[in-house]
Design an enzyme around this catalytic site. Structure first.
Site, mmCIF file in Angstrom:
data_model
loop_
_atom_site.group_PDB
_atom_site.id
_atom_site.type_symbol
_atom_site.label_atom_id
_atom_site.label_comp_id
_atom_site.label_asym_id
_atom_site.label_seq_id
_atom_site.Cartn_x
_atom_site.Cartn_y
_atom_site.Cartn_z
ATOM 1 N N HIS A 85 0.830 -1.212 0.000
ATOM 2 C CA HIS A 85 0.000 0.000 0.000
ATOM 3 C C HIS A 85 0.870 1.269 0.000
ATOM 4 O O HIS A 85 0.513 2.273 0.625
ATOM 5 C CB HIS A 85 -0.942 0.031 1.207
ATOM 6 N N ASN A 158 -10.117 -3.019 2.565
ATOM 7 C CA ASN A 158 -9.809 -3.065 1.131
ATOM 8 C C ASN A 158 -11.084 -2.868 0.321
ATOM 9 O O ASN A 158 -12.178 -2.857 0.883
ATOM 10 C CB ASN A 158 -9.219 -4.434 0.769
HETATM 11 FE FE1 HDE Z 1 -2.304 -4.795 5.488
HETATM 12 N N1 HDE Z 1 -0.512 -3.957 5.930
HETATM 13 N N2 HDE Z 1 -1.617 -6.589 6.025
HETATM 14 N N3 HDE Z 1 -4.029 -5.669 4.865
HETATM 15 N N4 HDE Z 1 -2.996 -3.025 4.889
HETATM 16 C C1 HDE Z 1 -0.177 -2.673 5.788
HETATM 17 O O1 HDE Z 1 0.920 -1.354 7.375
HETATM 18 C C2 HDE Z 1 -0.502 -6.815 6.753
HETATM 19 C C3 HDE Z 1 -4.337 -6.990 4.943
HETATM 20 C C4 HDE Z 1 -4.249 -2.735 4.471
HETATM 21 O O2 HDE Z 1 -3.230 3.505 3.999
HETATM 22 C C5 HDE Z 1 1.137 -2.338 6.401
HETATM 23 O O3 HDE Z 1 1.194 0.870 7.665
HETATM 24 C C6 HDE Z 1 -0.401 -8.190 7.109
HETATM 25 C C7 HDE Z 1 -5.735 -7.202 4.733
HETATM 26 C C8 HDE Z 1 -4.344 -1.350 4.093
HETATM 27 O O4 HDE Z 1 -1.549 3.381 5.384
HETATM 28 C C9 HDE Z 1 1.581 -3.653 7.040
HETATM 29 C C10 HDE Z 1 -1.499 -8.808 6.558
HETATM 30 C C11 HDE Z 1 -6.260 -5.963 4.513
HETATM 31 C C12 HDE Z 1 -3.085 -0.826 4.326
HETATM 32 C C13 HDE Z 1 0.443 -4.578 6.663
HETATM 33 C C14 HDE Z 1 -2.247 -7.787 5.879
HETATM 34 C C15 HDE Z 1 -5.178 -5.017 4.586
HETATM 35 C C16 HDE Z 1 -2.269 -1.887 4.833
HETATM 36 C C17 HDE Z 1 2.126 -1.705 5.456
HETATM 37 C C18 HDE Z 1 -1.863 -10.259 6.606
HETATM 38 C C19 HDE Z 1 -7.701 -5.591 4.203
HETATM 39 C C20 HDE Z 1 -2.637 0.596 4.063
HETATM 40 C C21 HDE Z 1 2.184 -0.237 5.850
HETATM 41 C C22 HDE Z 1 -1.988 -10.777 7.914
HETATM 42 C C23 HDE Z 1 -8.603 -5.904 5.288
HETATM 43 C C24 HDE Z 1 -2.934 1.501 5.197
HETATM 44 C C25 HDE Z 1 1.389 -0.134 7.032
HETATM 45 C C26 HDE Z 1 -2.539 2.916 4.832
HETATM 46 C C27 HDE Z 1 -0.939 -1.723 5.208
HETATM 47 C C28 HDE Z 1 0.421 -5.853 7.072
HETATM 48 C C29 HDE Z 1 -3.414 -8.083 5.153
HETATM 49 C C30 HDE Z 1 -5.389 -3.622 4.380
HETATM 50 C C31 HDE Z 1 2.931 -4.173 6.640
HETATM 51 C C32 HDE Z 1 0.704 -8.831 7.914
HETATM 52 C C33 HDE Z 1 -6.494 -8.543 4.796
HETATM 53 C C34 HDE Z 1 -5.561 -0.632 3.557
HETATM 54 O O5 HDE Z 1 1.631 -3.561 8.425
#
Ligand code: HDE
Length: 703
Positions: A85, A158
């Site tokens: 993202h 999402n």
């Molecule tokens: Fe994320 N995800 N994600 N994700 N995610 C990040 O956090 C992560 C997942 C989502 O506008 C990171 O600040 C793991 C699902 C959004 O700043 C990080 C897993 C969904 C955003 C991270 C998921 C998301 C992130 C990277 C699996 C939808 C952007 C930068 C367990 C429900 C937020 C940050 C923004 C961002 C980890 C799966 C949505 C690395 C480990 C499922 C919208 O922490």
């Protein structure tokens, strides 16, 4: 040595820009009130154009603290981009319940109808780097930070309601596979390559999400025109401690709209910032961006009766099974003042939750509860990132955490521990108001295992596919053929198709034919897929209602177009809540038949038709001849037609159409003639229906 370097030293004195100090935005001013430049230490700067030298052409001195401070700061301007993202855009706004939700939750911000809670919302792509383009085929992030009076609640969702994997331990593998391949660092922001599909083909749980990602949801027209989902099952907990399961849904007020794939490809070249600009310009122009929050609520008993596990993030709950109740609205009405300070530094965290909302055991969510805090520590450099204005709660907050890098707070006194008796007015626990986890009983052996209830990987993928219109199914077929044709390893292509066989036999057959494969045997399935009732709510087109509100109409004008026709179109476009943009040969203006000069928004080669939802072309006979000979005008028409747009044009443009490769028999109902002012209304009625899907099979035949 250059000639100019031998010139005598000059002292340029342009007006100094206002330099605000980091603390509270105070501006250093001269006695007369003019803002002056200072160093970060507040020392007035006399010359911001030349470094300190020995003589005019001599070496630069190490003692030049003005130079060294400025360069040091510049060298450290970047922070690590988000690992996923990375590319996003955000806006401020507010959130407002239609009714009190006290029956479901004690969350303070959901108690009172009409009460506004400030929000900051960041939309993003997932796979691409910070500087990548806006319209790749990808999932979109939809992250909302609610600044409630009981602390910040982050709903980090999402634009698709399910996810690729069931367990957080697979996330690094998924993302490594999707990102550019590690030896060559390409392709950027694209899943159409071997490593992604290799991983997917070996991860059957991903196929439901693959159906979504390959559908038109993967190429939205605008951040304003896509849905959002919390994905996981959450809990709402009311004042009596009763817990209800909930799925969060965002619905765009403008309805959903996507682009076609070829349009996405061209948009990424024509305007890398297509979605970012669209969001910014909408709000900058005084319009708002609105969504509604819908809830699907259900009890533990209802959850137990479903054919799937509500803790499995690869499953959705069909709206036909649990209807959606629209309960609140979200209005975005203010652009950030500074992209870095706000959009880049905003730190969302799934664990930011308020009393009245709680987690579930979804193993993906559980992993996320760790990940976000950890990633912020890396990106923002220390434990005090909650003090950055965009991250700070807008309610009072106090505890005994102290010190750490970039500490901005100035706690007073000797007490930095609890319990204490030396600071009777210091912060204390709040047993009644404080966050209490719902006391769920948990037992079981310690195991690395997936529950049996997560084993059905294909039923909902099938549900999604059969719930689409024929047009939307064609797009999924085309996307799979496109992506897999970029995969170099034949065994991977075949393995993907072996999973499609379980989803839908014709889907597998068509993709197979498109790839030039024969009959592909089915992969081994853990559980036989079920046939579920189709869910029209999963289709974009079945939900679409005719509208042009918030859309953009592009009018290509040749010299001497009829002023009355132009005025009639402008009136119709504005009346429909859309925007009219003028494209012409020169940016300085275009002359109409009555001699008026109309301001122009785009020079013709900078305003291709892919930028607009629908297009019109008008010219005098002479102007029409000139347009016919211009390649960008031919491309404008050819692309608009191929992107299934409604095209309004004056009747004298047949040569331009012919040069764009369109014969008389290609002129379908989407080609509207403008000869009278009244034709503007016919054009608008047609255009409000969206794309002319009937045109597509003839342009892009599929197996
Ligand atoms: Fe994320 N995800 N994600 N994700 N995610 C990040 O956090 C992560 C997942 C989502 O506008 C990171 O600040 C793991 C699902 C959004 O700043 C990080 C897993 C969904 C955003 C991270 C998921 C998301 C992130 C990277 C699996 C939808 C952007 C930068 C367990 C429900 C937020 C940050 C923004 C961002 C980890 C799966 C949505 C690395 C480990 C499922 C919208 O922490």
């Amino acid at each position: 040595m250059t000639k100019s370097s031998k010139k005598p030293p000059t002292k340029s004195k342009p007006a100094a820009a206002a330099q605000t100090s980091g603390n509270g935005g105070e501006t250093h001013q001269t006695a007369k009130g003019d803002a002056i430049l200072t160093t970060n230490q507040g020392i007035p700067i006399s010359d911001n154009q030349n470094s300190l030298k020995v003589g005019a052409r001599g070496p630069v001195l190490l003692e030049d603290f003005v130079l060294r401070e400025k360069i040091m700061h510049f060298d450290h301007e970047r922070i690590p981009e988000r690992i996923v993202h990375a590319r996003g855009s955000a806006a401020h706004g507010y959130f407002e319940p239609y009714r009190s939700l006290s029956n479901l939750t004690r969350a303070d911000f959901l108690q009172r109808a009409g009460e506004r809670t400030p929000v900051f919302v960041r939309f993003s792509t997932v796979a691409g780097s910070k500087g990548s383009h806006d319209v790749p085929r990808d999932v979109r992030g939809f992250a909302v930070k609610f600044y409630t009076q009981e602390g910040n609640f982050d709903l980090v969702g999402n634009n698709m309601p399910v996810f690729f994997i069931q367990d957080a331990i697979k996330f690094p593998d998924l993302i490594h596979a999707a990102k550019p391949e590690p030896d060559r660092e390409f392709p950027q922001a694209a899943t159409a390559h071997d490593t992604f599909w290799d991983f997917i083909s070996l991860t059957p749980e991903s196929f439901h999400m693959i159906m979504w990602a390959m559908s038109d949801r993967g190429i939205p027209r605008s951040y304003r025109m896509m849905e959002g989902f919390g994905v996981h099952t959450f809990r709402l907990v009311n004042a009596k401690g009763r817990s209800t399961f909930v799925k969060f849904h965002w619905r765009p007020k403008l309805g959903m709209q996507s682009v076609v794939w070829d349009e996405a490809v061209k948009l990424n070249g024509a305007d890398n910032d297509y979605h970012r600009r669209d969001l910014w310009e909408t709000i900058n122009g005084g319009d708002t961006v609105e969504f509604e929050l819908g809830l699907q609520t259900f009890s533990e008993e209802e959850a137990d009766a479903f054919d799937f596990d509500v803790l499995d993030p690869t499953k959705l709950i069909p709206e036909e099974l649990v209807p959606l109740e629209m309960v609140c609205k979200l209005v975005l009405d203010r652009n950030p003042d500074n992209f870095f300070a706000e959009t880049e530094q905003v730190a969302f965290c799934v664990a930011n939750i308020v009393p009245g909302i709680d987690f579930t055991n979804d193993p993906l969510m559980q992993g996320r509860l760790f990940s976000y805090l950890d990633t912020q520590l890396k990106r923002l450099g220390g434990p005090n990132f909650h003090q950055i204005p965009v991250n700070a709660p807008k309610c009072p907050f106090a505890n005994l955490q102290r010190d750490g890098q970039m500490q901005m707070a100035m706690p007073k006194g000797r007490v930095n521990y609890e319990p204490n008796s030396l600071d009777p007015n210091g912060p204390r626990e709040a047993p009644n108001r404080g966050f209490v986890s719902i006391p769920v009983e948990e037992t079981g052996a310690k195991l690395r295992i997936r529950p049996e209830s997560f084993a059905d990987h294909y039923s909902q993928a099938r549900l999604f596919f059969v719930s689409q219109t024929a047009t939307e199914q064609n797009h999924i077929v085309a996307a799979l053929i496109f992506e897999l044709s970029k995969v170099e390893t034949p065994a991977i292509r075949e393995r993907v198709v072996s999973h499609l066989v379980h989803i839908d036999a014709t889907l597998a057959k068509r993709v197979s034919a498109g790839l030039g494969l024969g009959t592909v045997p089915a992969a081994k399935a853990a559980v036989r897929p079920l046939d579920m009732e189709p869910s029209p709510a999963l289709s974009i087109l079945q939900k679409a209602t005719p509208t042009l509100t918030g859309r953009m109409v592009g009018l290509l004008l040749g010299d001497g177009a009829d002023a009355a026709l132009v005025a009639a179109l402008r009136k119709a476009v504005t009346g429909a809540g859309a925007k009219l943009k003028i494209i012409a040969e020169k940016i300085s203006g275009v002359a109409l038949a009555d001699g008026t000069m109309l301001p122009v928004d785009f020079r013709i080669d900078g305003g291709p038709s892919c930028l607009f939802d629908t297009v019109a072309i008008m010219a005098s006979d002479k102007g029409a001849d000139k347009l016919a000979g211009m390649a960008p005008a031919q491309d404008f028409v050819r692309d608009a037609y191929s992107h299934l747009k409604i095209i309004g044009s004056t009747p004298n443009l047949s040569t331009l159409f012919a040069k764009a490769g369109l014969a008389k028999e290609d002129m379908d109902e989407g080609c509207v003639s403008f000869s009278r002012n009244a034709d503007a209304a016919t054009f608008m009625t047609m255009a409000a229906k969206g794309k002319l899907w009937a045109r597509e099979p003839k342009l892009r035949p599929l197996p």
